[in-house]
Design a protein around this motif. Structure first.
Motif, short mmCIF file in Angstrom:
data_model
loop_
_atom_site.label_atom_id
_atom_site.label_comp_id
_atom_site.label_asym_id
_atom_site.label_seq_id
_atom_site.Cartn_x
_atom_site.Cartn_y
_atom_site.Cartn_z
N ASP A 126 -14.34 6.88 -4.83
CA ASP A 126 -15.57 7.46 -4.68
C ASP A 126 -16.32 7.36 -5.84
O ASP A 126 -17.66 7.42 -5.94
N ALA A 127 -15.55 7.64 -7.07
CA ALA A 127 -16.40 7.59 -8.23
C ALA A 127 -16.54 6.07 -8.91
O ALA A 127 -17.62 6.00 -9.45
N VAL A 128 -15.79 5.19 -8.42
CA VAL A 128 -16.20 3.91 -8.95
C VAL A 128 -16.64 2.53 -8.03
O VAL A 128 -16.99 1.69 -8.30
N ALA A 129 -16.73 3.25 -6.60
CA ALA A 129 -16.98 2.24 -5.56
C ALA A 129 -18.35 1.31 -5.71
O ALA A 129 -18.37 0.22 -5.57
N ARG A 130 -19.08 2.00 -6.37
CA ARG A 130 -20.47 1.43 -6.50
C ARG A 130 -20.39 0.38 -7.43
O ARG A 130 -21.31 -0.59 -7.60
N GLY A 131 -19.47 0.20 -8.30
CA GLY A 131 -19.25 -0.83 -9.26
C GLY A 131 -18.70 -2.25 -8.92
O GLY A 131 -18.36 -3.08 -9.51
N ILE A 313 -11.67 4.45 -22.33
CA ILE A 313 -10.97 3.56 -21.40
C ILE A 313 -10.20 4.36 -20.41
O ILE A 313 -9.72 5.44 -20.69
N SER A 314 -10.62 4.01 -19.23
CA SER A 314 -9.90 4.86 -18.12
C SER A 314 -9.81 3.84 -16.88
O SER A 314 -9.94 2.74 -17.03
N GLU A 315 -9.57 4.38 -15.75
CA GLU A 315 -9.53 3.65 -14.46
C GLU A 315 -10.44 2.48 -14.16
O GLU A 315 -9.96 1.45 -13.85
N PRO A 316 -11.61 2.87 -14.43
CA PRO A 316 -12.80 1.80 -14.13
C PRO A 316 -12.55 0.48 -15.14
O PRO A 316 -12.91 -0.56 -14.68
N VAL A 373 -24.56 -5.51 -15.00
CA VAL A 373 -24.47 -4.88 -13.76
C VAL A 373 -23.89 -3.22 -13.90
O VAL A 373 -24.21 -2.59 -13.40
N ALA A 374 -22.80 -3.24 -14.91
CA ALA A 374 -22.33 -1.98 -15.01
C ALA A 374 -23.31 -1.01 -15.45
O ALA A 374 -23.26 0.27 -15.17
N SER A 375 -24.45 -1.46 -16.31
CA SER A 375 -25.45 -0.61 -16.79
C SER A 375 -26.20 -0.10 -15.84
O SER A 375 -27.12 0.93 -15.60
N VAL A 376 -26.43 -0.92 -14.59
CA VAL A 376 -27.16 -0.53 -13.56
C VAL A 376 -26.38 0.33 -12.09
O VAL A 376 -27.18 0.72 -11.53
N ALA A 377 -25.23 -0.16 -12.09
CA ALA A 377 -24.28 0.42 -11.22
C ALA A 377 -23.95 1.95 -11.11
O ALA A 377 -23.97 2.55 -10.27
N PHE A 378 -23.80 2.35 -12.50
CA PHE A 378 -23.49 3.91 -12.72
C PHE A 378 -24.47 4.28 -13.55
O PHE A 378 -24.97 3.69 -14.46
N PRO A 379 -24.83 5.56 -13.59
CA PRO A 379 -25.54 6.33 -14.65
C PRO A 379 -24.76 6.39 -15.79
O PRO A 379 -23.68 6.11 -15.74
N ALA A 380 -25.68 6.80 -16.88
CA ALA A 380 -24.90 6.91 -18.28
C ALA A 380 -23.86 7.98 -17.86
O ALA A 380 -24.09 9.15 -17.45
N ALA A 387 -16.50 1.14 -17.51
CA ALA A 387 -16.89 -0.01 -16.70
C ALA A 387 -17.00 -1.13 -17.95
O ALA A 387 -16.69 -2.24 -17.75
N LYS A 388 -17.96 -0.80 -18.77
CA LYS A 388 -18.35 -1.59 -19.65
C LYS A 388 -17.20 -1.99 -20.55
O LYS A 388 -17.28 -3.20 -20.93
N MET A 389 -16.41 -1.21 -20.77
CA MET A 389 -15.20 -1.64 -21.72
C MET A 389 -14.48 -2.80 -20.90
O MET A 389 -13.80 -3.65 -21.36
N GLY A 390 -14.47 -2.62 -19.60
CA GLY A 390 -13.69 -3.78 -18.59
C GLY A 390 -14.28 -5.03 -18.98
O GLY A 390 -13.77 -6.07 -19.22
N ALA A 391 -15.39 -5.11 -19.07
CA ALA A 391 -16.43 -6.23 -19.29
C ALA A 391 -16.10 -6.93 -20.49
O ALA A 391 -16.15 -7.89 -20.54
N LEU A 392 -16.28 -5.83 -21.43
CA LEU A 392 -16.08 -6.54 -22.85
C LEU A 392 -14.51 -7.21 -22.97
O LEU A 392 -14.42 -8.27 -23.59
N PHE A 393 -13.49 -6.30 -22.48
CA PHE A 393 -12.14 -6.87 -22.34
C PHE A 393 -12.00 -8.27 -21.73
O PHE A 393 -10.80 -8.48 -21.91
N SER A 394 -12.99 -8.53 -20.77
CA SER A 394 -12.66 -9.64 -20.00
C SER A 394 -12.73 -11.08 -20.89
O SER A 394 -12.15 -12.10 -20.58
N PHE A 395 -13.04 -10.80 -22.18
CA PHE A 395 -12.72 -12.06 -23.29
C PHE A 395 -11.32 -12.44 -23.19
O PHE A 395 -11.02 -13.53 -23.62
N GLY A 396 -10.46 -11.45 -23.05
CA GLY A 396 -9.14 -11.66 -22.81
C GLY A 396 -8.77 -12.76 -21.93
O GLY A 396 -7.66 -13.41 -21.95
N ALA A 397 -9.74 -13.05 -21.04
CA ALA A 397 -9.38 -14.15 -19.84
C ALA A 397 -9.28 -15.51 -20.68
O ALA A 397 -8.74 -16.55 -20.08
#
Length: 415
Positions: A126-131, A313-316, A373-380, A387-397
């Protein structure tokens, strides 16, 4: 001739610098960083559609909602040319397999993201579905650069990757418009945007050409180009932006209806092509004029959106990463193989089926659009930061892609 590094420095280097500064700043003095992000430019200004029609203009709103419209306009320009021009990269059978693979590259991350979220429990879900749309993004510039490092500049997989990334951007724009409104929807305002687009196309584009029919000197079109230049389109863009703001759709997408109305060349050499600078049509002229301003906008976008404390850093974070690093490669490989072998659409000569998996690893670099998308999917707050941290860590790809290329026996093909 492709100049990937030039494009990277032009459009992404300042973005990376801004993101790095934001990360350091937020982890050294988070309070002052948040104060900077919410810096008030105008305390009370009229915008419409918000309570009594007034709101506070902050630096974050100025960059994310107003100035990022120019970035998305440039992305829309590339998508539009790829679709509409006779030699466009997204036309005909050559684009069929990449387009099907793109669908997999979006559905795969969504399935992994939501599936793992559901596995973690209803509270997390419920907390993360919108992302769900965050891991569908692909950063064109960085993915293309890594693709060349993995496959070599002359490998057909690089062109396949570019087609997929452009189509992914198009899908991302549609997702943003439909699923992430900025307020209560008032779709009737989109008619205002449509009217602005139709009016500027007829008056500044179609009518001068119609009056010049049969006259090789084209006096009316020349007068409009020399005297009016981009101004009619800028006025229409302002009207369209305001209409998107009022409609509840994110206003950063407000310039998209105006892009197709601008006179453009009958050919395009590609988003990374040096030859693009020699096209003198108004659409390319506007894009070239926006280059340096958009560089600065992207710097501030990174600075204002990537400032996340590592403690967030957490589940999202892991859900976004899993969607990108697991969902992207599997989705692109499965749907690409379906298109190539079951639907008999085939793969480019010199490209193997296993290369689809490596392409998926490269396409897992989300970064710019994933951050947006993270900035518009969830309120601050904590979920957005994670979620933003996940986007940043995607450089690991990038590292994953290099390893995947070696494990699967990719043979680099240079120009």
């Amino acid at each position: 001739m492709y100049r990937v590094w030039n494009f990277l420095t032009n459009y992404s280097l300042l973005l990376v610098i801004g993101a790095i500064i934001a990360l350091i700043w937020a982890n050294v003095d988070h309070a002052s960083y948040e104060h900077f992000v919410e810096f008030v430019i105008v305390d009370d200004f009229f915008i419409g559609h918000l309570h009594d029609g007034h709101r506070t203009l902050t630096l974050h709103y100025l960059v994310n909602d107003v100035l990022m419209a120019f970035f998305f306009a440039i992305a829309a320009k590339e998508v539009w040319e790829a679709i509409i021009l006779e030699n466009g990269s997204l036309r005909g059978k050559k684009a069929a397999t990449p387009l099907v693979a793109t669908v997999g590259g979006m559905l795969g991350p969504i399935a992994v993201y939501l599936g793992l979220a559901a596995f973690l429990g209803s509270d997390i879900y419920d907390a993360v579905a919108r992302g769900w749309a965050i891991p569908t993004a692909t950063d064109i510039a960085f993915s293309y650069l890594v693709g060349r490092l993995v496959f070599g500049a002359g490998h057909p997989a690089v062109r396949f990757l570019l087609l997929l990334a452009i189509a992914d951007d198009a899908g991302g724009l549609i997702i943003l418009a439909i699923f992430y409104p900025s307020g209560e929807l008032a779709p009737e305002w989109l008619l205002v945007s449509l009217a602005a687009a139709v009016a500027v196309f007829i008056l500044a584009n179609w009518l001068p050409r119609y009056l010049d029919r049969g006259n090789q000197l084209r006096p009316n079109s020349t007068w409009v180009r020399n005297k009016l230049s981009f101004w009619p389109y800028l006025i229409a863009a302002c009207v369209s932006w305001y209409a998107f703001q009022e409609s509840g759709i994110h206003p950063a997408l407000g310039l998209l209806p105006i892009v197709p109305t601008i006179p453009h060349a009958d050919r395009a050499f590609g988003i990374f092509s040096e030859a693009e600078v020699y096209l003198t049509d108004l659409l390319n002229h506007i894009e070239h004029s926006l280059k340096h301003p958009v560089e600065i906008v992207l710097f501030f976008f990174g600075l204002l959106n990537a400032g996340v404390a590592f403690s967030a850093i957490s589940e999202p974070t892991w859900l976004v990463l899993a969607g990108l690093l697991i969902g992207k490669p599997l989705g692109i490989m499965l749907f690409g193989a379906l298109a190539a072998h079951v639907l008999k659409l085939g793969l480019p000569a010199g490209m193997r089926t296993i290369d689809l998996f490596v392409i998926g690893c490269v396409a897992a670099i989300g970064f710019t659009v994933a951050l947006f998308v993270a900035s518009v999917a969830f309120p601050a707050g904590a979920v957005q930061d994670a979620a933003k941290m996940g986007a940043l860590f995607s450089f690991g790809a990038a590292i994953v892609s290099i390893i995947a290329g070696r494990v699967t026996g990719v043979k680099k093909v240079e120009d």
